[in-house]
Design a protein around this motif. Structure first.
Motif, short mmCIF file in Angstrom:
data_model
loop_
_atom_site.label_atom_id
_atom_site.label_comp_id
_atom_site.label_asym_id
_atom_site.label_seq_id
_atom_site.Cartn_x
_atom_site.Cartn_y
_atom_site.Cartn_z
N TRP A 320 0.80 -1.22 0.00
CA TRP A 320 0.00 0.00 0.00
C TRP A 320 0.84 1.27 0.00
CZ3 TRP A 320 -4.59 -1.77 -1.12
CH2 TRP A 320 -4.98 -3.03 -0.64
N VAL A 336 -5.18 -5.53 -3.74
CA VAL A 336 -4.94 -4.20 -4.30
C VAL A 336 -5.84 -3.98 -5.52
CG1 VAL A 336 -3.23 -2.70 -5.39
CG2 VAL A 336 -2.59 -4.07 -3.40
N THR A 393 0.33 -0.49 -5.05
CA THR A 393 -0.69 0.51 -5.36
C THR A 393 -0.17 1.55 -6.35
OG1 THR A 393 -0.02 1.63 -3.31
CG2 THR A 393 -2.06 0.36 -3.26
#
Length: 462
Positions: A320, A336, A393
């Protein structure tokens, strides 16, 4: 530069801080029908493999003092490699990449995706939902009933609070408006930094760009092991280290353990920590793939590593990002995809969808390897301990917002052209060849994977 070269290659090469004139060395071709999707997955795959190959060619040039070799990116090889975890076989036997509890579930107000491939994640998921571990064959039904009674965000929070993995499906707009989504959008694709003035100390040149280099591999599925598998292909001595109390899938290691050795060390035990410190004393690269905070408690921050071993290349991967309210959360590619809205974009009004491969993992893995190779090149030129950071991400944001599909003719796809077989301790192993290729470069790994965790914690030749 080849006028038909996809723009994604240029974007990724610029993110790596590299000389744009070297893009003239790259061409690509081959059948491109292997990763069909609404999003430009093939473009991501092609671009990440291309910059990794070019970074390997550049480092080869620096170490041999010869011109940068030409790079040819073959789409069929790229697509096969992005599916390598699904194509690996031992004595003809396949394995399931996801457990029965790693899937989408209906909540009261939307969809939830869980990840329970590891026994400890499964146990935490069941505990969070109040499902007994010994329920037997009705386990999936019980989980489904429990989730169906709850809002999606409540499932997410409950499971994460218990140390498990579950996320509520979000639209791209919802993710973009969230605090974590805003912070991800403000980040570059990757970051590379010099953190001290340590002198250059790369060993003498060899036939392969990573010859003579020692890599400590502190990663788990899937992006980190893809990166270190690539460094092993390019000649590095890669030693993967896992905690003995954390189980690993031998089947996953059959795919990502190519060219490496694997051992276990408990860093909370004095004797094992001493062995680790001895390995670190002569390491050239340290690659980590645990969530932020997990290794820092052992004093393995970039600053501490640089002080103990000046001139290291340190590469850090997270799901993340190392910022924002989600920075300490566990995460995997499949999760994700769901949180960032990719599942909605690839799905239908009736259900979420998935990418045709674990493309965030594989793509980030090749970017991570490229970052290490470029850091080694820059270190060879000007010295310094180097830090490379990536997040799944950030790769997802690039896929959704930064890339465009390149028109082309779908000529079909046959993975068999890019698979090979070799004997291994597990049996006859069928695996994908690496797509990382440059003129004069290696075609296959020097050794197959072994039994996970069974190698001695020493460097080759030590």
């Amino acid at each position: 530069m080849d006028s038909s070269l996809p723009s994604g290659i240029s974007q990724a090469w610029a993110a790596l801080g590299a000389d744009s004139s070297l893009l003239d060395r790259v061409s690509y071709g081959g059948s491109s029908g292997g990763l069909p999707a609404r999003l430009p997955v093939m473009e991501l795959a092609r671009a990440t493999v291309a910059v990794c190959s070019l970074a390997a060619a550049e480092l080869t040039s620096v170490r041999t003092r010869r011109p940068v070799p030409r790079v040819r990116v073959d789409d069929e090889a790229v697509a096969t490699a992005f599916l390598s975890d699904r194509l690996v076989r031992v004595d003809g036997q396949a394995w399931s990449t996801f457990s029965p509890l790693s899937r989408f579930w209906r909540a009261t107000d939307g969809w939830v995706r869980t990840h329970a491939n590891y026994p400890h994640h499964r146990a935490r998921l069941l505990a969070a939902l109040g499902v007994p571990e010994d329920i037997g064959g009705n386990e999936a039904d019980a989980v489904g009933r429990a989730i169906a009674r709850l809002p999606a965000l409540e499932v997410e929070e409950r499971v994460y609070a218990a140390g498990g993995l579950a996320v509520a499906a979000r639209s791209p707009e919802d993710w973009a408006a969230s605090e974590q989504g805003v912070m991800v959008a403000g980040q570059p694709l990757l970051t590379m930094a010099r953190i001290d003035e340590a002198p250059e100390r790369m060993p003498g040149g060899g036939a392969l760009p990573c010859a003579g280099l020692r890599v400590l591999d502190l990663t788990r599925v899937l992006a980190g092991p893809v990166a270190t598998r690539t460094l092993a292909l390019l000649g590095a001595d890669v030693l993967r280290i896992d905690a003995p109390q954390l189980p690993e899938s031998q089947e996953a290691h059959n795919d990502t353990g190519m060219g490496k050795r694997s051992t276990t060390l408990d860093l909370t035990a004095a004797a094992d920590r001493k062995l680790f410190d001895e390995l670190l004393e002569t390491a050239d690269v340290v690659v980590t793939g645990y969530r932020p905070g997990a290794l820092e408690r052992f004093g393995l921050t970039p600053e501490a590593l640089a002080e103990r071993r000046p001139g290291l290349v340190i590469a850090q991967l997270s799901a993340w990002g190392r910022y924002g309210p989600w920075h300490e959360r566990r995460g995997f590619d499949s999760l994700v995809q769901v949180v960032t809205g990719i599942a909605e974009l690839e799905g239908s009004p009736d259900s979420p969808g998935v990418l045709p491969a674990q493309a965030l993992d594989h793509g980030t893995g090749y970017l991570l390897a490229a970052g290490v190779l470029r850091a080694l090149t820059e270190q060879h030129r000007t010295g310094g301990t180097r830090l490379v950071r990536l997040a799944l991400t950030q790769t997802a944001h690039w896929l959704v917002h930064g890339l465009t599909s390149v028109p082309g003719v779908d000529e079909g796809f046959d993975a068999e052209h890019r698979l090979t077989e070799t004997d291994s301790p597990m049996g006859r192993l069928r695996h994908a060849l690496s797509p990382v290729s440059y003129e004069g470069g290696p075609v296959n790994w020097a050794r197959p994977p072994g039994l996970w965790g069974t190698d001695a914690p020493v460097w080759n030749g030590a």
